[in-house]
Design a protein around this motif. Structure first.
Motif, PDB file in Angstrom:
ATOM      1  N   UNK A 202       0.933  -1.177   0.006  1.00  0.00           N
ATOM      2  CA  UNK A 202       0.012  -0.097  -0.184  1.00  0.00           C
ATOM      3  C   UNK A 202       0.812   1.453   0.111  1.00  0.00           C
ATOM      4  N   UNK A 203       2.030   1.217   0.779  1.00  0.00           N
ATOM      5  CA  UNK A 203       2.877   2.475   0.871  1.00  0.00           C
ATOM      6  C   UNK A 203       3.571   2.710  -0.568  1.00  0.00           C
ATOM      7  N   UNK A 204       3.759   1.534  -1.129  1.00  0.00           N
ATOM      8  CA  UNK A 204       4.590   1.752  -2.677  1.00  0.00           C
ATOM      9  C   UNK A 204       3.312   2.268  -3.447  1.00  0.00           C
ATOM     10  N   UNK A 205       2.203   1.887  -3.377  1.00  0.00           N
ATOM     11  CA  UNK A 205       0.977   2.613  -4.396  1.00  0.00           C
ATOM     12  C   UNK A 205       0.665   4.049  -3.846  1.00  0.00           C
ATOM     13  N   UNK A 206       0.827   4.301  -2.396  1.00  0.00           N
ATOM     14  CA  UNK A 206       0.740   5.832  -2.216  1.00  0.00           C
ATOM     15  C   UNK A 206       1.960   6.671  -2.817  1.00  0.00           C
ATOM     16  N   UNK A 207       3.007   6.133  -2.660  1.00  0.00           N
ATOM     17  CA  UNK A 207       4.192   6.998  -3.400  1.00  0.00           C
ATOM     18  C   UNK A 207       3.975   7.141  -4.696  1.00  0.00           C
ATOM     19  N   UNK A 208       3.577   6.028  -5.383  1.00  0.00           N
ATOM     20  CA  UNK A 208       3.285   6.250  -6.955  1.00  0.00           C
ATOM     21  C   UNK A 208       2.120   7.112  -7.181  1.00  0.00           C
ATOM     22  N   UNK A 209       1.214   7.102  -6.294  1.00  0.00           N
ATOM     23  CA  UNK A 209       0.135   8.153  -6.247  1.00  0.00           C
ATOM     24  C   UNK A 209       0.649   9.606  -6.296  1.00  0.00           C
ATOM     25  N   UNK A 210       1.624   9.693  -5.209  1.00  0.00           N
ATOM     26  CA  UNK A 210       1.934  10.981  -5.038  1.00  0.00           C
ATOM     27  C   UNK A 210       3.127  11.490  -6.244  1.00  0.00           C
ATOM     28  N   UNK A 211       3.510  10.671  -6.816  1.00  0.00           N
ATOM     29  CA  UNK A 211       4.219  10.885  -8.154  1.00  0.00           C
ATOM     30  C   UNK A 211       3.169  11.201  -9.208  1.00  0.00           C
ATOM     31  N   UNK A 212       2.147  10.533  -9.370  1.00  0.00           N
ATOM     32  CA  UNK A 212       1.115  10.779 -10.406  1.00  0.00           C
ATOM     33  C   UNK A 212       0.356  12.459 -10.277  1.00  0.00           C
ATOM     34  N   UNK A 213       0.431  12.899  -8.910  1.00  0.00           N
ATOM     35  CA  UNK A 213      -0.084  13.974  -8.704  1.00  0.00           C
ATOM     36  C   UNK A 213       0.953  15.096  -9.020  1.00  0.00           C
ATOM     37  N   UNK A 214       2.263  14.632  -8.868  1.00  0.00           N
ATOM     38  CA  UNK A 214       3.178  15.556  -9.202  1.00  0.00           C
ATOM     39  C   UNK A 214       3.140  15.720 -10.792  1.00  0.00           C
ATOM     40  N   UNK A 215       2.973  14.790 -11.643  1.00  0.00           N
ATOM     41  CA  UNK A 215       2.943  14.751 -13.080  1.00  0.00           C
ATOM     42  C   UNK A 215       1.764  15.453 -13.504  1.00  0.00           C
ATOM     43  N   UNK A 216       0.756  15.246 -12.779  1.00  0.00           N
ATOM     44  CA  UNK A 216      -0.403  15.949 -13.348  1.00  0.00           C
ATOM     45  C   UNK A 216      -0.660  17.520 -12.800  1.00  0.00           C
ATOM     46  N   UNK A 217       0.288  17.817 -11.830  1.00  0.00           N
ATOM     47  CA  UNK A 217       0.400  19.425 -11.671  1.00  0.00           C
ATOM     48  C   UNK A 217       1.003  20.103 -12.429  1.00  0.00           C
ATOM     49  N   UNK A 218       2.003  19.195 -13.151  1.00  0.00           N
ATOM     50  CA  UNK A 218       2.810  19.970 -14.244  1.00  0.00           C
ATOM     51  C   UNK A 218       2.147  20.553 -15.468  1.00  0.00           C
ATOM     52  N   UNK A 219       0.793  19.873 -15.580  1.00  0.00           N
ATOM     53  CA  UNK A 219      -0.194  20.221 -16.660  1.00  0.00           C
ATOM     54  C   UNK A 219      -1.264  21.303 -16.003  1.00  0.00           C
ATOM     55  N   UNK A 220      -1.700  21.100 -14.942  1.00  0.00           N
ATOM     56  CA  UNK A 220      -2.684  21.769 -14.506  1.00  0.00           C
ATOM     57  C   UNK A 220      -2.724  22.606 -13.044  1.00  0.00           C
ATOM     58  N   UNK A 221      -1.285  22.498 -12.465  1.00  0.00           N
ATOM     59  CA  UNK A 221      -1.082  23.338 -11.431  1.00  0.00           C
ATOM     60  C   UNK A 221      -1.545  22.640 -10.048  1.00  0.00           C
ATOM     61  N   UNK A 222      -1.895  23.614  -9.131  1.00  0.00           N
ATOM     62  CA  UNK A 222      -2.274  23.141  -7.808  1.00  0.00           C
ATOM     63  C   UNK A 222      -3.661  22.251  -7.926  1.00  0.00           C
ATOM     64  N   UNK A 223      -4.315  22.612  -8.620  1.00  0.00           N
ATOM     65  CA  UNK A 223      -5.738  21.632  -8.746  1.00  0.00           C
ATOM     66  C   UNK A 223      -5.565  20.264  -8.746  1.00  0.00           C
ATOM     67  N   UNK A 224      -4.199  19.662  -9.402  1.00  0.00           N
ATOM     68  CA  UNK A 224      -3.819  18.456  -9.329  1.00  0.00           C
ATOM     69  C   UNK A 224      -4.085  17.601  -7.805  1.00  0.00           C
ATOM     70  N   UNK A 225      -4.017  18.117  -6.970  1.00  0.00           N
ATOM     71  CA  UNK A 225      -4.235  17.698  -5.470  1.00  0.00           C
ATOM     72  C   UNK A 225      -5.469  17.516  -5.107  1.00  0.00           C
ATOM     73  N   UNK A 226      -6.463  17.993  -5.848  1.00  0.00           N
ATOM     74  CA  UNK A 226      -7.916  17.762  -5.489  1.00  0.00           C
ATOM     75  C   UNK A 226      -8.521  16.544  -5.544  1.00  0.00           C
ATOM     76  N   UNK A 227      -9.445  15.947  -4.845  1.00  0.00           N
ATOM     77  CA  UNK A 227      -9.797  14.615  -4.843  1.00  0.00           C
ATOM     78  C   UNK A 227     -10.352  14.526  -6.294  1.00  0.00           C
ATOM     79  N   UNK A 228     -10.318  13.266  -7.016  1.00  0.00           N
ATOM     80  CA  UNK A 228     -10.915  12.975  -8.232  1.00  0.00           C
ATOM     81  C   UNK A 228     -12.244  12.766  -8.110  1.00  0.00           C
ATOM     82  N   UNK A 229     -13.057  12.863  -9.334  1.00  0.00           N
ATOM     83  CA  UNK A 229     -14.392  12.735  -9.305  1.00  0.00           C
ATOM     84  C   UNK A 229     -14.681  12.099 -10.716  1.00  0.00           C
ATOM     85  N   UNK A 230     -15.557  11.107 -10.867  1.00  0.00           N
ATOM     86  CA  UNK A 230     -15.972  10.470 -12.139  1.00  0.00           C
ATOM     87  C   UNK A 230     -14.791   9.530 -12.341  1.00  0.00           C
ATOM     88  N   UNK A 231     -14.988   8.923 -13.865  1.00  0.00           N
ATOM     89  CA  UNK A 231     -14.170   8.136 -14.114  1.00  0.00           C
ATOM     90  C   UNK A 231     -13.801   8.364 -15.917  1.00  0.00           C
TER      91      UNK A 231
END
Length: 426
Positions: A202-231
């Protein structure tokens, strides 16, 4: 009778207001969940890449305004036939040939050359606009892939709540087995070992999630840390339609616009073989005893050696166009190869997902149930059951990984042309 507020009450009210107001300022009024469509919208709002590409478009448009205009006129002022010897030396009025002269001159390039310059400027505007479309497409595609990556990881992380509950139930079952005189004393440690392994994964996946948020932040800024909605959307994809859209891919359009720039520059080089001309209007002032004079002069360029001047430039532009046409065909083939590669991978993922869902997961569920029943009846070991549980977990995680890979490839295939830019995710 007016009511009065005790001084202590007033002080308490001011204290409460002073303590609450900073919190009201510091906390956001609301946090908006981040849907897939909202992420795409944010990716094209104030993105540095788009600001830069828009600046290039505006620059090209500004440069196109004077493209077809005549050169600035010239003003010449001077003295002609000024004597430096003889009886009238150093006199502006003694000799009839001495004139104070002012002239207005205008160079006039031939019409073909001016039209070609306009065509070059317009082609460069189209080139900048094509580059801007390519930037938008890249932003939306990479944002989509980054959002899907984070979504996939959160789907995997969500499995662990149920797994930890099952782990607690297993620990209770082990205690019951021991109380009934079955099993080994070492079995007590195995659920705790499994819980530690689950936590580590679970810790490994959470670390990967943090990296995914950082990658998303590159494109949309601070909103990348908000909770996701939908699919992610389920795009209908057609291979033949995608192959046809390669002709309108922004990469192809950008190279095509470069070809139009070269074609216009070729026309300008060919127009250089035609004569430019100019006109000059001059007023000459002489001494009072002599009359003033006016002159009109027309000049023509004489391209007398085109083989050494204009023809080599024309040949150079023609060769550039020939090379660019070959690059354009190569780019189309590369996009077609990429489409075929991704389409083959998409088909493989569809088969793997169907196999995982219809065969592997039911098998793993049966294996977990059978090994548990065998352990409870004393015919199997706890180690076998835990191995089955680990295999089941890996199968579920694999399913979500495959699903995320399929959604990412679908996004890359969907965002392949300008039509995607107009209608959002569609």
């Amino acid at each position: 009778m007016p009511c009065s507020v005790h001084p202590i009450g007033r002080r308490l009210s001011r204290t409460l207001i002073a303590s609450v107001c900073p919190l009201a300022v510091a906390l956001p009024l609301w946090a908006s969940p981040l849907s897939f469509e909202q992420a795409l919208s944010l990716s094209t709002q104030e993105a540095p890449t788009l600001v830069a590409s828009q600046a290039r478009v505006d620059s090209a448009r500004a440069a196109a305004i004077p493209a077809g205009e005549l050169p600035d006129p010239k003003l010449a002022v001077g003295v002609e036939n000024f004597p430096i010897a003889g009886p009238d030396r150093y006199s502006l009025t003694g000799d009839f040939m001495t004139m104070q002269r002012i002239a207005y001159m205008q160079d006039i390039p031939n019409r073909s050359k001016r039209d070609a310059r306009v065509a070059v400027a317009q082609a460069r505007v189209q080139q900048a606009e094509s580059a801007q479309q390519l930037s938008k497409l890249s932003l939306r595609r990479e944002t989509a892939v980054a959002w899907i990556r984070r979504y996939t990881l959160e789907q995997q992380i969500s499995l662990f709540d149920g797994l930890f509950k099952q782990n607690k139930l297993l620990a209770s079952a082990v205690q019951a087995q021991l109380a009934g005189g079955r099993g080994s004393i070492a079995d007590v440690l195995m659920p705790r070992q499994e819980a530690a392994m689950l936590s580590e994964r679970q810790d490994e996946l959470r670390a990967q999630r943090a990296q995914a948020i950082a990658a998303l932040q590159r494109w949309i800024g601070a909103a990348a840390g908000e909770a996701l909605e939908g699919a992610p959307p389920n795009w209908p994809l057609d291979r033949e339609a995608l192959a046809h859209q390669i002709q309108d891919h922004p990469d192809v359009n950008l190279l095509s616009s470069s070809s139009r720039v070269l074609d216009a520059e070729l026309q300008e080089a060919q127009a250089a073989k035609k004569s430019d001309w100019g006109v000059e209007l001059a007023y000459q002032r002489r001494g009072e005893q002599f009359g003033d004079m006016v002159s009109v002069k027309v000049t023509f360029d004489l391209p007398t050696a085109p083989a050494k001047r204009q023809d080599p430039q024309i040949a150079a532009k023609q060769l550039e166009l020939l090379g660019l046409d070959a690059e354009l065909e190569l780019l189309r083939r590369e996009h077609l190869q990429e489409l075929d590669t991704q389409w083959a991978e998409l088909e493989r993922l569809n088969l793997a997902l169907d196999r995982n869902q219809t065969i592997l997961q039911p098998l793993m569920r049966d294996k977990v149930a059978l090994t548990l029943a065998a352990y409870q009846s004393g015919k199997g070991t706890l180690l076998e059951h835990l191995a089955a549980r680990r295999e089941s977990l890996e199968t579920q995680l694999r399913f979500l990984t495959l699903q995320g890979e399929r959604q990412a490839i679908s996004a890359r295939l969907h965002f392949t042309n300008d039509a995607s830019l107009a209608g959002g995710s569609q």
